[in-house]
Design a protein around this motif. Structure first.
Motif, PDB file in Angstrom:
ATOM      1  N   ARG A 187      23.494  45.906  -6.226  1.00 15.99           N
ATOM      2  CA  ARG A 187      24.350  45.530  -7.333  1.00 15.99           C
ATOM      3  C   ARG A 187      25.650  44.888  -6.849  1.00 15.99           C
ATOM      4  O   ARG A 187      26.042  45.020  -5.691  1.00 15.99           O
ATOM      5  CB  ARG A 187      24.679  46.761  -8.197  1.00 15.99           C
ATOM      6  N   GLU A 188      26.318  44.247  -7.754  1.00 15.26           N
ATOM      7  CA  GLU A 188      27.607  43.621  -7.475  1.00 15.26           C
ATOM      8  C   GLU A 188      28.645  44.686  -7.125  1.00 15.26           C
ATOM      9  O   GLU A 188      28.623  45.804  -7.630  1.00 15.26           O
ATOM     10  CB  GLU A 188      28.063  42.819  -8.697  1.00 15.26           C
ATOM     11  N   ASN A 189      29.582  44.308  -6.240  1.00 14.62           N
ATOM     12  CA  ASN A 189      30.707  45.168  -5.873  1.00 14.62           C
ATOM     13  C   ASN A 189      30.262  46.524  -5.331  1.00 14.62           C
ATOM     14  O   ASN A 189      30.793  47.570  -5.703  1.00 14.62           O
ATOM     15  CB  ASN A 189      31.632  45.396  -7.079  1.00 14.62           C
ATOM     16  N   THR A 190      29.303  46.516  -4.402  1.00 12.25           N
ATOM     17  CA  THR A 190      28.754  47.765  -3.872  1.00 12.25           C
ATOM     18  C   THR A 190      29.370  48.154  -2.538  1.00 12.25           C
ATOM     19  O   THR A 190      29.716  49.318  -2.326  1.00 12.25           O
ATOM     20  CB  THR A 190      27.229  47.651  -3.708  1.00 12.25           C
ATOM     21  N   PHE A 191      29.540  47.213  -1.614  1.00 16.12           N
ATOM     22  CA  PHE A 191      29.866  47.551  -0.225  1.00 16.12           C
ATOM     23  C   PHE A 191      31.309  47.199   0.137  1.00 16.12           C
ATOM     24  O   PHE A 191      31.848  46.188  -0.310  1.00 16.12           O
ATOM     25  CB  PHE A 191      28.906  46.840   0.731  1.00 16.12           C
ATOM     26  N   ASP A 192      31.883  48.037   1.008  1.00 17.48           N
ATOM     27  CA  ASP A 192      33.215  47.774   1.548  1.00 17.48           C
ATOM     28  C   ASP A 192      33.153  46.811   2.727  1.00 17.48           C
ATOM     29  O   ASP A 192      34.125  46.111   3.019  1.00 17.48           O
ATOM     30  CB  ASP A 192      33.854  49.089   2.010  1.00 17.48           C
ATOM     31  N   LEU A 193      32.020  46.798   3.407  1.00 15.55           N
ATOM     32  CA  LEU A 193      31.853  45.969   4.602  1.00 15.55           C
ATOM     33  C   LEU A 193      30.425  45.459   4.666  1.00 15.55           C
ATOM     34  O   LEU A 193      29.486  46.218   4.423  1.00 15.55           O
ATOM     35  CB  LEU A 193      32.159  46.788   5.864  1.00 15.55           C
ATOM     36  N   VAL A 194      30.263  44.173   4.983  1.00 17.43           N
ATOM     37  CA  VAL A 194      28.948  43.599   5.265  1.00 17.43           C
ATOM     38  C   VAL A 194      29.015  42.944   6.637  1.00 17.43           C
ATOM     39  O   VAL A 194      29.967  42.205   6.940  1.00 17.43           O
ATOM     40  CB  VAL A 194      28.521  42.566   4.213  1.00 17.43           C
ATOM     41  N   VAL A 195      28.024  43.234   7.479  1.00 16.62           N
ATOM     42  CA  VAL A 195      27.954  42.629   8.804  1.00 16.62           C
ATOM     43  C   VAL A 195      26.588  41.969   8.969  1.00 16.62           C
ATOM     44  O   VAL A 195      25.612  42.334   8.307  1.00 16.62           O
ATOM     45  CB  VAL A 195      28.173  43.667   9.926  1.00 16.62           C
ATOM     46  N   SER A 196      26.529  40.995   9.863  1.00 13.82           N
ATOM     47  CA  SER A 196      25.258  40.336  10.165  1.00 13.82           C
ATOM     48  C   SER A 196      25.336  39.768  11.566  1.00 13.82           C
ATOM     49  O   SER A 196      26.311  39.095  11.918  1.00 13.82           O
ATOM     50  CB  SER A 196      24.959  39.226   9.152  1.00 13.82           C
ATOM     51  N   SER A 197      24.308  40.022  12.373  1.00 13.06           N
ATOM     52  CA  SER A 197      24.308  39.570  13.757  1.00 13.06           C
ATOM     53  C   SER A 197      23.026  38.819  14.088  1.00 13.06           C
ATOM     54  O   SER A 197      21.932  39.390  14.049  1.00 13.06           O
ATOM     55  CB  SER A 197      24.462  40.774  14.704  1.00 13.06           C
TER      56      SER A 197
END
Length: 267
Positions: free
Chosen positions: A148-158
């Motif tokens: 859902r929208e506005n769920t995570f405080d941090l998103v990472v991708s490597s």
């Protein structure tokens, strides 16, 4: 010699007029898995996502994976260094294209409270590395995030987003699932990656065949990334580059390494 050019980007999502509720939920997106033929209708299908899923599943089953995944280890640790540079904690985080968890293994519970790990390959999720923070694994395509929208405080991708067909759409989905003050930190291979190899193949094929075909996956130019992030709705952007040079004793060692990486991160 193998030269790999990667670029990093960090950008908080701009504040929104409203903030969603605290409950974490899944959007109705084909149960989170959208292969085969899952690219956005407006995207050019450069990659066969179903084939990429099979390749990543195959790679996750191979013995001694660290022999060929040292780049993922290195880049994962560098992403975590950038997370620690941000003077705040992140109660809920998301790793897009996590693989075996090369970011999670370096995180501590004082900085990240809980981590959702998303990958297209079920075998990678079954063999994630140990970490001290609570994790939840989700089988889903990076191009179709089922949150859902506005769920995570941090998103990472490597080292994952260079394989998606619709990079602008994938960045927009990452912004969508971030909270208004959330942070996105990622790393991709830049446009100069495998430059010497690509030039050598093109020159040799042109000399022998009178033309050439691409043998290495296309990479996004560093100069284009800021525009793509801004178009996706991110602000306060930081984009920088790192160059990792790998030396080999001979041609056969180089070809063996590239053959293994073909199913793991590069081509």
């Amino acid at each position: 010699m193998l030269r790999l050019t990667g670029f990093w980007f960090l950008g908080p999502r701009p504040p929104a007029a409203r903030v969603a509720g605290k409950k974490l939920g899944l959007r109705k997106v084909a149960s989170g898995v959208s292969f085969p033929g899952s690219a956005s209708p407006k995207a050019l299908n450069i990659f066969d996502r179903n084939l990429k899923r099979k390749q990543k599943n195959w790679a996750a089953r191979q013995p001694d994976p660290m022999k060929f995944e040292y780049l993922k280890e290195e880049v994962g640790s560098r992403i975590v260094d950038r997370i620690y540079d941000v003077a705040r904690d992140f109660p809920l985080a998301l790793d897009v294209g996590c693989g075996r968890g090369y970011i999670a293994q370096h995180l501590n519970k004082e900085t990240v409270g809980k981590l959702f790990q998303v990958d297209i390959a079920e075998n990678a999720l079954k063999n994630t590395l140990e970490t001290e923070i609570p994790t939840v694994t989700v089988l889903a395509d990076e191009e179709f995030l089922p949150f859902r929208e506005n769920t995570f405080d941090l998103v990472v991708s490597s080292l994952s987003l260079h394989w998606v067909n619709d990079l602008p759409g994938a960045l927009e989905q990452i912004r969508y699932v971030l909270k208004p003050d959330g942070v996105f930190i990622g790393a991709m291979f830049g446009g100069d990656t495998l430059y010497e190899l690509r030039c050598s193949l093109q020159l040799a094929e042109t000399e022998r065949e009178g033309g050439f075909a691409p043998h290495v996956s296309p990479f996004t130019a560093v100069s284009d990334l800021g525009h793509l992030l801004g178009r996706a709705g991110f602000n306060t952007l930081t984009v920088d580059t790192d160059e990792i040079q790998v030396n080999y004793p001979g041609m056969f060692e180089l070809m063996e390494d590239l053959q293994e990486k073909k199913s793991r991160i590069l081509t």
